[in-house]
Design a protein around this motif. Structure first.
Motif, mmCIF file in Angstrom:
data_model
loop_
_atom_site.group_PDB
_atom_site.id
_atom_site.type_symbol
_atom_site.label_atom_id
_atom_site.label_comp_id
_atom_site.label_asym_id
_atom_site.label_seq_id
_atom_site.Cartn_x
_atom_site.Cartn_y
_atom_site.Cartn_z
ATOM 1 N N UNK A 35 -18.353 1.436 22.733
ATOM 2 C CA UNK A 35 -19.690 2.076 21.616
ATOM 3 C C UNK A 35 -20.040 0.669 21.087
ATOM 4 N N UNK A 36 -20.915 1.198 21.169
ATOM 5 C CA UNK A 36 -21.554 0.058 19.989
ATOM 6 C C UNK A 36 -21.086 -0.798 18.658
ATOM 7 N N UNK A 37 -21.027 -2.282 18.990
ATOM 8 C CA UNK A 37 -20.346 -2.203 17.642
ATOM 9 C C UNK A 37 -21.453 -2.959 16.414
ATOM 10 N N UNK A 38 -22.899 -3.175 18.154
ATOM 11 C CA UNK A 38 -23.960 -3.451 16.063
ATOM 12 C C UNK A 38 -24.480 -1.670 15.683
ATOM 13 N N UNK A 39 -24.477 -0.816 16.886
ATOM 14 C CA UNK A 39 -26.081 0.592 16.341
ATOM 15 C C UNK A 39 -24.469 0.685 15.264
ATOM 16 N N UNK A 40 -26.056 1.257 13.830
ATOM 17 C CA UNK A 40 -25.357 1.867 12.602
ATOM 18 C C UNK A 40 -25.806 3.712 12.585
ATOM 19 N N UNK A 53 -28.529 -2.306 22.351
ATOM 20 C CA UNK A 53 -27.075 -2.821 23.844
ATOM 21 C C UNK A 53 -27.707 -4.150 24.161
ATOM 22 N N UNK A 54 -29.092 -3.853 24.804
ATOM 23 C CA UNK A 54 -29.358 -4.792 25.384
ATOM 24 C C UNK A 54 -29.489 -6.185 25.321
ATOM 25 N N UNK A 59 -25.676 -5.637 27.009
ATOM 26 C CA UNK A 59 -25.591 -4.696 28.118
ATOM 27 C C UNK A 59 -26.369 -4.534 28.833
ATOM 28 N N UNK A 60 -26.234 -3.558 30.201
ATOM 29 C CA UNK A 60 -27.713 -3.226 30.688
ATOM 30 C C UNK A 60 -28.952 -1.986 29.888
ATOM 31 N N UNK A 61 -27.661 -1.128 29.724
ATOM 32 C CA UNK A 61 -28.753 0.019 28.879
ATOM 33 C C UNK A 61 -27.752 0.511 27.624
ATOM 34 N N UNK A 62 -28.383 1.313 27.228
ATOM 35 C CA UNK A 62 -27.090 2.234 26.367
ATOM 36 C C UNK A 62 -27.672 3.922 26.196
ATOM 37 N N UNK A 63 -27.740 4.743 25.462
ATOM 38 C CA UNK A 63 -27.840 5.647 25.158
ATOM 39 C C UNK A 63 -26.627 6.581 24.144
ATOM 40 N N UNK A 64 -27.108 7.934 23.632
ATOM 41 C CA UNK A 64 -26.669 8.529 22.386
ATOM 42 C C UNK A 64 -25.775 9.225 22.866
ATOM 43 N N UNK A 65 -24.481 9.631 22.618
ATOM 44 C CA UNK A 65 -23.538 10.511 23.659
ATOM 45 C C UNK A 65 -22.219 10.982 22.699
ATOM 46 N N UNK A 69 -22.729 11.662 18.034
ATOM 47 C CA UNK A 69 -23.919 11.183 18.128
ATOM 48 C C UNK A 69 -23.431 9.106 17.638
ATOM 49 N N UNK A 70 -22.512 8.535 18.622
ATOM 50 C CA UNK A 70 -22.692 7.597 18.361
ATOM 51 C C UNK A 70 -23.873 7.239 19.810
ATOM 52 N N UNK A 71 -23.513 5.226 19.687
ATOM 53 C CA UNK A 71 -24.666 4.586 21.039
ATOM 54 C C UNK A 71 -23.495 4.147 21.838
#
Length: 77
Positions: A35-40, A53-54, A59-65, A69-71
């Motif tokens: 889970x992303x620490x920076x995405x709010x 994420x990058x 990180x290499x990538x990221x997606x919503x899930x 609905x967290x990053x």
């Protein structure tokens, strides 16, 4: 039907190579998610999540899930 030692050893070597290749490919397919620490807020855009994420979390990538609905940032394990 008898196989010669040469044919049997060739089949054994080919089987070993195939097994080693498929095992190594399986290791590359494992992806770790964190889970992303920076995405709010709610994650509604995979692209925005991936950028955070990058750029900020390395990180290499990221997606919503997830149910909330967290990053989720992703990288190969």
């Amino acid at each position: 039907m008898k196989f010669s030692n040469r044919v049997l050893s060739s089949l054994l070597v080919i089987s070993f190579i195939f097994l080693a290749a498929t095992t190594e490919m399986g290791l590359a397919d494992k992806i770790c998610k964190t889970r992303s620490d920076r995405f709010t807020g709610l994650c509604l855009s995979d692209n925005s999540c991936a950028i955070i994420c990058r750029q900020f979390e390395k990180f290499e990538s990221g997606h919503c899930g997830g149910a909330f609905l967290r990053c989720l940032c992703t990288k190969a394990c």
